[in-house]
Scaffold this active site. Structure first.
Site, PDB file in Angstrom:
ATOM      1  N   HIS A 461      25.430 -21.527 -71.008  1.00  0.00           N
ATOM      2  CA  HIS A 461      26.775 -21.449 -71.197  1.00  0.00           C
ATOM      3  C   HIS A 461      27.627 -20.243 -70.393  1.00  0.00           C
ATOM      4  O   HIS A 461      28.611 -19.633 -71.079  1.00  0.00           O
ATOM      5  CB  HIS A 461      27.150 -21.315 -72.695  1.00  0.00           C
TER       6      HIS A 461
HETATM    7  C1  LIG Z   1      20.815 -27.513 -69.064  1.00  0.00           C
HETATM    8  C2  LIG Z   1      22.064 -27.587 -69.618  1.00  0.00           C
HETATM    9  C3  LIG Z   1      22.452 -27.822 -70.825  1.00  0.00           C
HETATM   10  C4  LIG Z   1      23.829 -27.785 -71.518  1.00  0.00           C
HETATM   11  N1  LIG Z   1      23.916 -28.388 -72.619  1.00  0.00           N
HETATM   12  C5  LIG Z   1      24.891 -28.627 -73.145  1.00  0.00           C
HETATM   13  C6  LIG Z   1      25.489 -29.237 -74.216  1.00  0.00           C
HETATM   14  O1  LIG Z   1      24.680 -29.954 -74.717  1.00  0.00           O
HETATM   15  N2  LIG Z   1      26.625 -29.467 -74.736  1.00  0.00           N
HETATM   16  C7  LIG Z   1      27.724 -28.558 -73.995  1.00  0.00           C
HETATM   17  O2  LIG Z   1      28.791 -28.786 -74.558  1.00  0.00           O
HETATM   18  N3  LIG Z   1      27.609 -27.899 -72.887  1.00  0.00           N
HETATM   19  C8  LIG Z   1      26.070 -27.868 -72.672  1.00  0.00           C
HETATM   20  N4  LIG Z   1      26.011 -27.374 -71.159  1.00  0.00           N
HETATM   21  C9  LIG Z   1      26.866 -26.586 -70.480  1.00  0.00           C
HETATM   22  C10 LIG Z   1      28.225 -27.592 -69.832  1.00  0.00           C
HETATM   23  O3  LIG Z   1      27.374 -28.834 -69.593  1.00  0.00           O
HETATM   24  C11 LIG Z   1      28.996 -26.590 -68.910  1.00  0.00           C
HETATM   25  O4  LIG Z   1      29.743 -25.614 -69.635  1.00  0.00           O
HETATM   26  C12 LIG Z   1      29.931 -27.501 -68.114  1.00  0.00           C
HETATM   27  O5  LIG Z   1      29.395 -28.544 -67.720  1.00  0.00           O
HETATM   28  C13 LIG Z   1      30.627 -26.702 -67.034  1.00  0.00           C
HETATM   29  O6  LIG Z   1      31.631 -27.517 -66.547  1.00  0.00           O
HETATM   30  P1  LIG Z   1      32.376 -27.116 -65.096  1.00  0.00           P
HETATM   31  O7  LIG Z   1      33.292 -28.003 -64.614  1.00  0.00           O
HETATM   32  O8  LIG Z   1      32.657 -25.694 -65.201  1.00  0.00           O
HETATM   33  O9  LIG Z   1      31.045 -26.705 -64.240  1.00  0.00           O
HETATM   34  P2  LIG Z   1      30.030 -27.923 -63.562  1.00  0.00           P
HETATM   35  O10 LIG Z   1      29.992 -29.096 -64.531  1.00  0.00           O
HETATM   36  O11 LIG Z   1      28.746 -27.403 -63.460  1.00  0.00           O
HETATM   37  O12 LIG Z   1      30.601 -28.552 -62.324  1.00  0.00           O
HETATM   38  C14 LIG Z   1      30.562 -27.938 -61.139  1.00  0.00           C
HETATM   39  C15 LIG Z   1      30.704 -28.821 -59.998  1.00  0.00           C
HETATM   40  O13 LIG Z   1      30.858 -28.306 -58.733  1.00  0.00           O
HETATM   41  C16 LIG Z   1      30.068 -28.534 -57.671  1.00  0.00           C
HETATM   42  N5  LIG Z   1      30.272 -27.748 -56.713  1.00  0.00           N
HETATM   43  C17 LIG Z   1      29.890 -26.103 -56.957  1.00  0.00           C
HETATM   44  N6  LIG Z   1      30.237 -25.681 -55.691  1.00  0.00           N
HETATM   45  C18 LIG Z   1      30.769 -26.394 -54.755  1.00  0.00           C
HETATM   46  C19 LIG Z   1      31.281 -26.075 -53.643  1.00  0.00           C
HETATM   47  N7  LIG Z   1      31.481 -25.119 -52.971  1.00  0.00           N
HETATM   48  N8  LIG Z   1      31.587 -27.372 -52.890  1.00  0.00           N
HETATM   49  C20 LIG Z   1      31.457 -28.600 -53.542  1.00  0.00           C
HETATM   50  N9  LIG Z   1      31.113 -28.707 -54.801  1.00  0.00           N
HETATM   51  C21 LIG Z   1      30.815 -27.624 -55.633  1.00  0.00           C
HETATM   52  C22 LIG Z   1      28.689 -28.601 -58.653  1.00  0.00           C
HETATM   53  O14 LIG Z   1      27.725 -29.064 -57.549  1.00  0.00           O
HETATM   54  C23 LIG Z   1      29.005 -29.161 -59.554  1.00  0.00           C
HETATM   55  O15 LIG Z   1      28.952 -30.606 -59.514  1.00  0.00           O
HETATM   56  C24 LIG Z   1      24.713 -27.510 -70.600  1.00  0.00           C
HETATM   57  C25 LIG Z   1      24.451 -26.936 -69.435  1.00  0.00           C
HETATM   58  C26 LIG Z   1      23.179 -26.934 -68.896  1.00  0.00           C
HETATM   59  C27 LIG Z   1      23.130 -26.568 -67.382  1.00  0.00           C
END
Ligand SMILES: Cc1cc2nc3c(=O)[nH]c(=O)nc-3n(C[C@H](O)[C@H](O)[C@H](O)COP(=O)(O)OP(=O)(O)OC[C@H]3O[C@@H](n4cnc5c(N)ncnc54)[C@H](O)[C@@H]3O)c2cc1C
Length: 531
Positions: A461
């Site tokens: 997280h």
């Molecule tokens: C193994 C694991 C288990 C988890 N379990 C849970 C759970 O059970 N419940 C829960 O609520 N949360 C869980 N989480 C946490 C939750 O999934 C994340 O906090 C949330 O998905 C974050 O969302 P985000 O949009 O910030 O980033 P992300 O969903 O990580 O999205 C970022 C995206 O941007 C893309 N990206 C990055 N840099 C670039 C770039 N320069 N150019 C183009 N694309 C780019 C990446 O490839 C990715 O697809 C878990 C996370 C993980 C890794």
């Protein structure tokens, strides 16, 4: 020329793409560094153990050596695929506590109190139990009860009752405290990632272009305004203009991209010979994460998920979308107020796994066992993301500085003690074998702390690295616009000023709903108390 370029098709980016293209006159480009989410283990919930260190769909980050954790470098998986981390996460649907959001408001973020954000949780949601004061139906994000649960997960909830904790059928309603099953982001036994929930239904829209394997490299400047983005796709660098760029690359990549674009702590950018366009000291600072310790008990009976008959489970799953294949494995959990929680709010979260979980599941152990993950929900330690190279393809320096604050050490000890108490209840008598981790030789707090230093890991997280606020270290304002700049917002987990008391996927989806609403209606961020 696009109205919006969204960087990252993860939890937040997919929501933005869906909502913003509802108006056919709004042209959106969505850039995703990863590829398509075709891997069947993404969609079969129990397949998550195959994703945790998958080379192709995961950024597979490592932290810097952690001085409080025996100088270990911890493994940090993050999704690099359509859906981002929501395509590889454990699907637990948790919003956090009302006080988390009220606190953000107190910190100088009008419109982010619990009453303000609840409508945006509801807007996303399609809850299989139906609608009530805390839940809604009809949204793109399907939230369901598990179709299959292990008898040990039931024993875990019974253990909570035996210790005097309430049973809680809904961690997202009025009260978070207690033991219960998680609701999960699944639709009919399949993972409901941000991509399947928000992107798939709209990918045919003419005004939405989704580019896969397209990595954003830097923001493009026009005086004090951002006019677009440079990205790498199909072997070449491309520049594109946009009315506004929305950074949704997640808590590690968004600050990295800002720094590569000359926005960040001036001195640090100078050290990398990057022209400082905007000296914003908070970029990459304020990194927070939930550190987690696993207590692992051997099972005397072969009832766990350790030695699965994969062919039978897979066949049954693809025929019925039920059975073990539909389990998110971390089926049950608990929110507990430890003796350190003077305000009475739960400060410890447990995830119960009816399998032996060591090193993110990468260390497969013989035999059978069950695991309690225990984490402290409101850590005080603060770390940072820094550049270690000006090459956008190189990972940044990730230093969460776990356990830098003594309060976090005390709370982790409390969490580990509680998890062991749960394991020792009569509810597990029929299954209990020897304690494998930390093991019976671990008898006092000194030994327990040594165990935590040796074995604690992330529970995935990381947040806070482009925090929302109005103080000197804030990166975005309450409308998620980067301070001092036109043309760019950050909309992802990095904007949290303080980590929520729970998992982070649902809150991140909520941020995107809220900002999209604001952009579509061209309104100020709504403040319920002022309404
Ligand atoms: C193994 C694991 C288990 C988890 N379990 C849970 C759970 O059970 N419940 C829960 O609520 N949360 C869980 N989480 C946490 C939750 O999934 C994340 O906090 C949330 O998905 C974050 O969302 P985000 O949009 O910030 O980033 P992300 O969903 O990580 O999205 C970022 C995206 O941007 C893309 N990206 C990055 N840099 C670039 C770039 N320069 N150019 C183009 N694309 C780019 C990446 O490839 C990715 O697809 C878990 C996370 C993980 C890794």
């Amino acid at each position: 020329m696009y109205d919006y370029v969204i960087v990252g098709a993860g939890s937040a980016g997919c929501v933005l793409a869906n909502r913003l293209t509802a108006n056919p006159n709004t042209k959106v480009l969505l850039l995703e560094a990863g590829g398509r989410d075709w891997n069947p283990f993404i969609h079969m919930p129990a397949g998550l153990s195959r994703l945790v260190n998958h080379k192709a769909i995961n950024w597979n980050y490592q932290t810097a050596p952690q001085s409080q954790l025996n100088n270990r470098c911890l493994y940090w998986p993050r999704g690099k695929v359509l859906g981002g981390s929501s395509s590889i996460n454990a699907m637990c649907y948790i919003r956090g506590q009302a006080q988390d959001y009220d606190r953000w408001q107190e910190l100088g973020n009008p419109g982010w109190g619990y009453r303000d954000v609840l409508p945006y949780f509801l807007k996303s949601e399609d809850n299989g139990r139906g609608a009530d004061n805390y839940h809604a139906v009809g949204g793109p994000l399907s939230v369901s009860d598990l179709r299959h649960t292990n008898k040990l997960s039931h024993a875990f909830i019974k253990a909570g009752r035996q210790l005097g904790f309430p049973e809680n059928p809904d961690f997202n309603a009025a009260r978070q405290e207690g033991f219960g099953f998680y609701q999960v982001t699944q639709r009919e036994g399949r993972r409901c990632s941000a991509a399947t929930g928000f992107l798939d239904p709209v990918k045919g829209r003419d005004n939405l272009t989704v580019l896969l394997r397209a990595q954003a490299l830097a923001l493009l400047w026009d005086g004090q305004r951002i006019r677009g983005i440079r990205y790498h796709h199909n072997g070449r660098d491309v520049e594109v203009e946009a009315g506004e760029v929305l950074l949704s690359g997640g808590a590690i990549n968004s600050p990295q991209l800002l720094m590569l674009s000359g926005i960040g702590p001036g001195q640090h950018l100078h050290e990398h010979a990057i022209d400082v366009h905007l000296d914003l000291p908070g970029v990459g600072a304020n990194l927070q994460d939930h550190l987690d310790i696993c207590i692992l008990q051997k099972s005397s009976k072969p009832v766990t998920y350790d030695q699965p008959n994969e062919i039978a489970i897979g066949l049954n799953y693809w025929l019925t979308h039920a059975g073990v294949g539909s389990s998110n494995v971390a089926e049950a959990g608990a929110f507990i107020a430890s003796e350190l929680a003077t305000d009475g709010r739960p400060d410890i979260q447990l995830h119960f796994v009816p399998a032996q979980l060591d090193d993110h599941g990468r260390n497969r152990l013989p035999g059978y066992g069950y695991t309690i993950h225990a984490c402290y929900l409101r850590p005080h330690s603060r770390g940072e993301i820094r550049l270690q190279s000006t090459d956008p393809r190189q990972p940044p320096h990730i230093d969460p500085r776990y356990l830098d604050d003594q309060q976090d050490i005390d709370a982790m000890l409390a969490a580990a003690r509680i998890a062991r108490e749960v394991m020792a209840t009569p509810a597990f008598s029929d299954f209990r074998g020897p304690e494998l981790l930390p093991g019976n030789e671990c008898r006092n707090d000194e030994q327990l702390l040594e165990f935590i230093r040796r074995k604690a890991e992330t529970i995935y997280h990381p947040v806070g690295t482009c925090k929302m606020g109005s103080d000197d270290m804030a990166v975005v304002d309450h409308q998620l616009k980067v301070h001092g700049l036109e043309g760019v917002r950050v909309v992802d987990a990095s904007i949290m000023p303080e980590l929520v008391s729970g998992n982070t996927n649902a809150p991140t989806i909520m941020f995107a709903e809220k900002v999209a609403d604001h952009l579509i209606n061209n309104s100020a961020i709504h403040h319920a108390d002022a309404a």
